[in-house]
Design a protein around this motif. Structure first.
Motif, PDB file in Angstrom:
ATOM      1  N   GLU A  83      39.207  15.179  11.840  1.00 12.87           N
ATOM      2  CA  GLU A  83      38.121  14.193  11.939  1.00 12.87           C
ATOM      3  C   GLU A  83      36.774  14.886  12.106  1.00 12.87           C
ATOM      4  N   ALA A  84      36.707  15.865  13.022  1.00 13.92           N
ATOM      5  CA  ALA A  84      35.454  16.589  13.255  1.00 13.92           C
ATOM      6  C   ALA A  84      35.052  17.369  12.009  1.00 13.92           C
ATOM      7  N   PHE A  85      36.032  17.990  11.370  1.00 13.16           N
ATOM      8  CA  PHE A  85      35.749  18.728  10.140  1.00 13.16           C
ATOM      9  C   PHE A  85      35.256  17.775   9.049  1.00 13.16           C
ATOM     10  N   GLY A  86      35.883  16.608   8.944  1.00 13.87           N
ATOM     11  CA  GLY A  86      35.499  15.636   7.925  1.00 13.87           C
ATOM     12  C   GLY A  86      34.064  15.159   8.108  1.00 13.87           C
ATOM     13  N   ARG A  87      33.660  14.963   9.373  1.00 11.96           N
ATOM     14  CA  ARG A  87      32.281  14.530   9.631  1.00 11.96           C
ATOM     15  C   ARG A  87      31.290  15.610   9.209  1.00 11.96           C
ATOM     16  N   ALA A  88      31.601  16.854   9.543  1.00 19.89           N
ATOM     17  CA  ALA A  88      30.720  17.959   9.170  1.00 19.89           C
ATOM     18  C   ALA A  88      30.665  18.102   7.648  1.00 19.89           C
ATOM     19  N   PHE A  89      31.803  17.980   7.006  1.00 16.28           N
ATOM     20  CA  PHE A  89      31.880  18.105   5.545  1.00 16.28           C
ATOM     21  C   PHE A  89      31.066  17.002   4.872  1.00 16.28           C
TER      22      PHE A  89
END
Length: 288
Positions: A83-89
């Motif tokens: 989830e955190a990676f997806g937001r940054a991406f």
């Protein structure tokens, strides 16, 4: 400083999947983390942390297209969850990892930066170095967001909330340099991130141990060295361009660097509608 910033970029490029110790890097480069971050953000137009995030997500896009396991990719680039990676991406590319994997894009690539010093010699900066004993700034403070370009409406509203008689009273309390009414920015994010909060004080400078009226806020400033830049012209554009020029022209070619501390704008003279002004920009510095 230009060489130092390029060494920083090269290090970041080789350690995109690692934790980057900026303080340790700055020390190894012979400078300070504070100066390194401020010069990077001023010259790159973005905070160092934002550049690192953009480069990581640019490279991570290739891993997404290679059909790698999403959690593994997230952990590889320093994120504890998909989830955190997806937001940054998504903040970089405008779409999520799943969209890229399905459609192949769109992708927004952040190129690797290269810093170059262009010497034109057609602009002379009016600057002086001032060694000042400890002094205080007293006045009325507020927490406001940092805005890089144009007038800051939050600061304007703060100043407008003060009655005219209060400006006169403050000026009468000033008894040391910088003279006159001051615009003081303190607790500024070292990355100079637009939108981050800072403490803005509208007030005056007073000598150390000057009694401070109870209803006023105070910021104590230890003894130190200041670089003072004269700026005259359309306000606030001339002040913002002078601040930018300190990073692009003055600091790279001087034996000084920024040290932590507030920046101060002394308004020496101005038009009635504040459309133009003569100012001094005071920046805390130390020998590089």
């Amino acid at each position: 400083m230009i060489a130092v910033l390029n060494r920083l970029v090269e290090f970041v490029e080789g350690h995109l999947t690692d934790e980057i110790d900026v303080a340790g890097l700055a020390m190894s480069f012979g400078t300070t983390e504070y100066h390194l971050r401020r010069m990077f953000s001023s010259l790159a137009g973005m905070p160092l942390s934002e550049y690192v995030r953009r480069r990581r997500m640019a490279v991570a896009a290739a891993d997404i297209l290679d059909e790698g396991e999403l959690l593994g990719i997230a952990v590889k680039y320093g994120y504890g969850s998909t989830e955190a990676f997806g937001r940054a991406f998504r903040s970089v590319h405008g779409v999520g990892p799943g969209d890229v994997r399905r459609d192949g894009g769109p992708l927004r690539t952040q190129p690797q930066l290269r810093f170059r010093l262009t010497v034109e010699g057609n602009t002379t900066m009016d600057a002086r170095i001032a060694d000042r004993p400890a002094f205080g700034r007293i006045g009325h403070s507020a927490r406001v967001p940092l805005i890089h370009h144009g007038a800051n409406p939050h600061i304007q509203a703060h100043i407008a909330s003060l009655p005219a008689a209060e400006h006169i009273r403050l000026k009468a309390l000033s008894n040391t340099e910088p003279a006159g009414l001051l615009q003081v920015s303190a607790d500024v994010d070292p990355d100079y991130t637009e939108g981050s909060e800072l403490t803005y004080l509208h007030g005056v400078a007073v000598a150390e141990k000057t009694p401070v009226p109870e209803e006023l806020d105070a910021i104590e400033v230890p003894a130190g060295t200041w670089a003072v830049f004269k700026a005259e012209g359309e306000y606030p554009a001339v002040l913002q361009s002078t601040w930018a020029a300190t990073a692009t022209d003055w600091f790279p070619s001087s034996p000084w660097r920024l040290r932590p501390g507030p920046s101060i704008v002394a308004v020496l003279d101005r038009a009635a509608d504040f459309s133009t002004a003569s100012c001094e920009l005071w920046l805390p510095v130390e020998r590089a």
